[in-house]
Design an enzyme around this catalytic site. Structure first.
Site, short mmCIF file in Angstrom:
data_model
loop_
_atom_site.label_atom_id
_atom_site.label_comp_id
_atom_site.label_asym_id
_atom_site.label_seq_id
_atom_site.Cartn_x
_atom_site.Cartn_y
_atom_site.Cartn_z
N GLY A 190 73.63 12.52 21.46
CA GLY A 190 72.69 12.20 20.40
C GLY A 190 73.41 11.77 19.14
O GLY A 190 74.58 12.11 18.94
N GLN B 108 74.74 9.90 10.36
CA GLN B 108 76.12 10.02 10.85
C GLN B 108 76.87 8.70 10.83
O GLN B 108 78.10 8.68 10.94
CB GLN B 108 76.13 10.60 12.28
CG GLN B 108 75.68 12.06 12.33
CD GLN B 108 75.68 12.58 13.75
OE1 GLN B 108 74.74 12.34 14.50
NE2 GLN B 108 76.74 13.24 14.13
N CYS C 58 78.92 18.57 17.91
CA CYS C 58 78.41 17.47 17.09
C CYS C 58 79.49 16.41 16.94
O CYS C 58 80.65 16.75 16.73
CB CYS C 58 78.00 18.02 15.73
SG CYS C 58 77.42 16.76 14.57
N LEU C 59 79.12 15.14 17.02
CA LEU C 59 80.09 14.05 16.90
C LEU C 59 80.73 14.01 15.50
O LEU C 59 81.79 13.43 15.34
CB LEU C 59 79.45 12.70 17.22
CG LEU C 59 79.04 12.50 18.68
CD1 LEU C 59 78.30 11.17 18.84
CD2 LEU C 59 80.25 12.55 19.61
N GLU D 99 69.33 16.81 16.17
CA GLU D 99 69.26 15.50 15.51
C GLU D 99 68.24 15.48 14.37
O GLU D 99 68.48 14.87 13.34
CB GLU D 99 68.96 14.39 16.53
CG GLU D 99 69.97 14.29 17.67
CD GLU D 99 71.43 14.17 17.24
OE1 GLU D 99 71.71 13.71 16.12
OE2 GLU D 99 72.31 14.58 18.02
N HIS E 259 69.73 16.91 11.34
CA HIS E 259 70.61 15.97 10.61
C HIS E 259 69.82 15.18 9.57
O HIS E 259 70.34 14.88 8.50
CB HIS E 259 71.22 14.95 11.59
CG HIS E 259 72.54 15.36 12.18
ND1 HIS E 259 73.63 15.67 11.40
CD2 HIS E 259 72.95 15.46 13.47
CE1 HIS E 259 74.66 15.97 12.20
NE2 HIS E 259 74.28 15.86 13.46
ZN ZN Z 1 75.32 16.23 15.18
#
Ligand code: ZN
Length: 150
Positions: free
Chosen positions: A46, A51, A88-89, A131, A134
């Site tokens: 996701g 981001q 998380c990325l 998500e 975020h």
């Molecule tokens: Zn994330």
């Protein structure tokens, strides 16, 4: 289509609240396409627009069953609890145990602006929560719990 760079933990943008999408135009379509490319290139499940530095309420998710495009997503129902590792990325290489609902129902608009209802359990429920958080400037570490032995 293009891969955009993902902003990392510590960047103040990640704590900002994203704004609702009002225009369902080519720019939104490009953003969604780029976000999918970026998510797949990073092997994530996701990605939220914040981001990639865009403060719009836009999310892409693919838990392995095909891409979902969520514009202005909102949780409308949640049930149960799951305690699982989460990552998380924007925090590469990190993973913590979190507490999340087991079942989540959301509503979101598609790239044409049509409202759609989605229901997710387990990983998908967790991805919806992660998500959507975020978009409100909340990172998953806010839901961190300590590991409990059974
Ligand atoms: Zn994330």
């Amino acid at each position: 289509m293009a891969i955009r760079s993902i902003i990392k933990f510590g960047d103040p943008t990640l704590k900002k609240k994203s704004r609702a999408v009002e225009k369902f135009d080519d720019r939104l379509a490009t953003l969604l396409d780029d976000m999918k490319d970026t998510m797949y290139a990073s092997e994530g499940v996701g990605l939220a627009a914040v981001q990639v530095g865009v403060l719009k309420r836009v999310v892409v998710i693919d838990i392995g069953s095909g891409p979902m495009e969520l514009v202005n997503p909102e949780i409308i129902e949640q049930k149960g609890e799951q305690k699982t590792p989460e990552g998380c990325l924007s925090l590469p290489g990190e993973s913590y145990m979190t507490s999340r609902p087991m079942e989540v129902k959301i509503k979101a608009q598609n790239r044409e602006g049509k409202w759609v209802i989605y229901k997710g359990t387990e990983l998908l429920a967790k991805a919806f929560c992660h998500e959507i958080d975020h978009l409100d400037g909340i990172l998953y570490t806010a839901h961190r719990i300590d590991w409990e032995e059974d």
